[in-house]
Design an enzyme around this catalytic site. Structure first.
Site, mmCIF file in Angstrom:
data_model
loop_
_atom_site.group_PDB
_atom_site.id
_atom_site.type_symbol
_atom_site.label_atom_id
_atom_site.label_comp_id
_atom_site.label_asym_id
_atom_site.label_seq_id
_atom_site.Cartn_x
_atom_site.Cartn_y
_atom_site.Cartn_z
ATOM 1 N N THR A 166 3.683 -3.853 -1.705
ATOM 2 C CA THR A 166 4.876 -3.000 -1.722
ATOM 3 C C THR A 166 5.798 -3.301 -0.547
ATOM 4 O O THR A 166 7.021 -3.163 -0.644
ATOM 5 C CB THR A 166 4.433 -1.521 -1.703
ATOM 6 O OG1 THR A 166 3.739 -1.262 -2.911
ATOM 7 C CG2 THR A 166 5.607 -0.569 -1.595
ATOM 8 N N SER B 146 -2.255 -6.118 -4.034
ATOM 9 C CA SER B 146 -3.617 -6.150 -3.477
ATOM 10 C C SER B 146 -4.664 -5.642 -4.454
ATOM 11 O O SER B 146 -5.860 -5.832 -4.235
ATOM 12 C CB SER B 146 -3.685 -5.392 -2.156
ATOM 13 O OG SER B 146 -3.708 -4.000 -2.359
ATOM 14 N N THR C 82 -1.087 -1.981 0.049
ATOM 15 C CA THR C 82 -1.908 -0.944 0.689
ATOM 16 C C THR C 82 -3.153 -0.586 -0.121
ATOM 17 O O THR C 82 -4.086 0.001 0.414
ATOM 18 C CB THR C 82 -1.087 0.340 0.909
ATOM 19 O OG1 THR C 82 -0.583 0.780 -0.357
ATOM 20 C CG2 THR C 82 0.046 0.115 1.881
ATOM 21 N N ASP C 83 -3.156 -0.932 -1.419
ATOM 22 C CA ASP C 83 -4.236 -0.421 -2.276
ATOM 23 C C ASP C 83 -5.627 -0.841 -1.817
ATOM 24 O O ASP C 83 -6.563 -0.046 -1.866
ATOM 25 C CB ASP C 83 -4.007 -0.862 -3.732
ATOM 26 C CG ASP C 83 -2.894 -0.062 -4.403
ATOM 27 O OD1 ASP C 83 -2.359 0.869 -3.761
ATOM 28 O OD2 ASP C 83 -2.552 -0.368 -5.561
HETATM 29 C C1 SIN Z 1 -0.508 -3.190 -3.591
HETATM 30 O O1 SIN Z 1 -1.535 -2.744 -3.064
HETATM 31 O O2 SIN Z 1 -0.272 -4.407 -3.625
HETATM 32 C C2 SIN Z 1 0.481 -2.289 -4.226
HETATM 33 C C3 SIN Z 1 0.606 -0.982 -3.545
HETATM 34 C C4 SIN Z 1 1.120 -1.051 -2.147
HETATM 35 O O3 SIN Z 1 1.345 -2.091 -1.565
HETATM 36 O O4 SIN Z 1 1.307 0.033 -1.585
#
Ligand code: SIN
Length: 332
Positions: free
Chosen positions: A14, A62, A95-96
C-alpha cells in the site's frame, strides 16, 4: 559530517499504492509506485549527509509473500552488506504480512546494523497518506547509531517496535501497529530516536539460524482451532508435506480431543507440534492447558500463531527434537 548510506529495498504494498481519487483510502491498487517514487516526497527533509541506495526488489502485495520471498530478502540484504556496506537498511513492504517478514529477518540476518521494515495503511495518493512520514522516520531510524544492535524494527505512526513483538491489529486504521502487552521500544519524536527499552530476546548476531545458501524452508502450516473443528486440516497439511504444525489454539493453547488424536499421529511421524493461542495476547505456558512433556508438544511462549510459524520454519533447519525446539521458543 560523515556520509550515512542507507539501502532502501522496495517490495510494493500500500505504501506504493495508487487510487483514482485522493479521497479514496480503501479501493486502490497496491504496488504501483517504485521505491524511488515513494521516497521523492521526503527527500527534501533528509539531512544532507544521508545518501540513499534504492533497490527495487519486487512489486508484490505482501499477502503474496512466501517463505521463498523471505529467503530472497535475507539474501538481498546480505549481498548489499557485502557489496555496498550501507550503514543501515530500510525495507518497504505491504503491511499485511509485514510482522512475519520483520521477525524472519530479525532471526535470520547477521548484521548489527539497523534494519527497519516499514509500510503504510493508506495509498500514496491519499489526502492524508501515512507512507511518506513512516518512510522518513524509517530512514531516520536506520541512520541512527542508537538503533545499532537492536535487530529488526518496525516504524509506524511515530512509534518504534521490535520485530518479535509487533503485530498488525486493525484492518484499515493508520494506528494499526502495536505490541500487545510489551508496548513499543521507543518513539520517533519529530525524527529524533527516543528509546525506552531494548528488545527482550536474542536476534540477528545472537541467533543460531543461518539461511545463507538455503533455497527453501521446511513447510510449516497453521491449524486454526474453533468450536467443532475437525482434523481434516491437520491430515491435509500432513499429506501435503508439512514438516511442522502450529496450533492456533483456543485460550492458553488448548487442544480439543479431536485435534489431539491427529496431532499424536503427526508427532509419531516426526512432525513437531507447537501450541500457540488465537487470543492475541498472553503466554502459552508449557504444561499449562496441556501436558507438553507427556504429549511431546512445544509451547509458543508469547508468539502469535504466525510468528510461531516463522520461528518453527527456522528452528526446523536445525532440529526436530521437541526439547530443543522448546529451548528456541523460550529464547527467541
Ligand atoms: C499488502 O500487505 O501488500 C497490502 C496491504 C498494505 O500494504 O497495507
Amino acid at each position: 559530517m560523515p556520509k550515512i548510506k542507507i539501502a532502501v529495498l522496495g517490495t510494493g504494498g500500500t505504501i506504493a499504492g495508487e487510487a483514482n481519487s485522493a479521497a479514496d483510502v480503501l479501493n486502490y491498487q497496491d504496488s504501483q509506485l517504485s521505491a524511488a517514487d515513494t521516497l521523492a516526497p521526503l527527500r527534501p527533509y533528509l539531512p544532507g549527509n544521508v545518501e540513499l541506495l534504492v533497490v527495487q526488489i519486487s512489486q508484490l502485495g505482501s499477502e503474496n509473500f512466501s517463505t521463498d520471498t523471505w529467503l530472497g530478502l535475507a539474501d538481498a540484504i546480505t549481498r548489499l552488506e557485502e557489496t555496498e556496506a550501507p550503514d543501515g537498511f530500510v525495507l518497504t513492504q505491504g503491511t499485511d504480512t509485514l510482522e512475519e517478514t520483520a521477525y524472519f529477518l530479525h532471526l535470520a540476518i547477521k548484521t548489527p546494523k539497523p534494519v527497519v521494515v516499514v509500510g503504510a495503511m493508506r495509498p500514496a495518493t491519499a489526502l492524508s497518506a501515512d507512507g511518506p512520514l513512516n518512510l522518513l522516520r524509517a530512514v531516520q531510524l536506520a541512520a541512527s547509531p542508537l538503533a545499532r544492535g537492536l535487530g529488526v524494527m518496525v516504524v509506524a505512526n511515530e512509534r518504534i517496535f521490535s520485530a518479535r513483538e509487533v503485530t498488525k491489529s486493525h484492518t484499515s486504521s493508520i494506528d494499526s501497529f502495536g505490541s500487545p502487552e510489551f508496548g513499543c521500544v521507543g518513539y520517533m519524536q519529530n525524527g529524533e530516536v527516543k528509546l525506552h527499552r531494548m528488545p527482550s530476546r536474542h536476534h540477528t548476531m545472537d541467533s543460531p539460524f543461518n539461511v545463507a545458501g538455503l533455497h527453501s524452508l521446511p513447510k510449516v502450516d497453521i491449524v486454526y482451532a474453533y468450536a467443532g473443528a475437525g482434523c481434516e486440516s491437520i491430515r491435509a497439511f500432513l499429506s501435503h508435506g508439512a514438516r511442522g504444525l502450529v496450533h492456533a489454539g483456543t485460550g492458553n493453547g488448548s487442544i480439543s480431543s479431536v485435534h489431539r488424536a491427529a496431532y499424536r499421529e503427526a508427532i509419531l511421524r516426526g512432525v513437531p507440534v507447537v501450541r500457540s493461542s488465537r487470543t492475541g495476547s498472553g503466554l502459552v505456558s508449557r504444561n499449562g492447558a496441556m501436558n507438553d512433556d507427556a504429549f511431546g508438544s512445544v509451547g509458543a511462549d508469547t508468539l502469535s500463531p504466525q510468528k510461531a510459524r516463522v520461528l518453527l520454519c527456522l528452528a526446523l533447519t536445525l532440529t526436530q527434537d521437541a526439547v530443543q525446539l522448546q529451548c528456541y521458543f523460550d529464547n527467541y
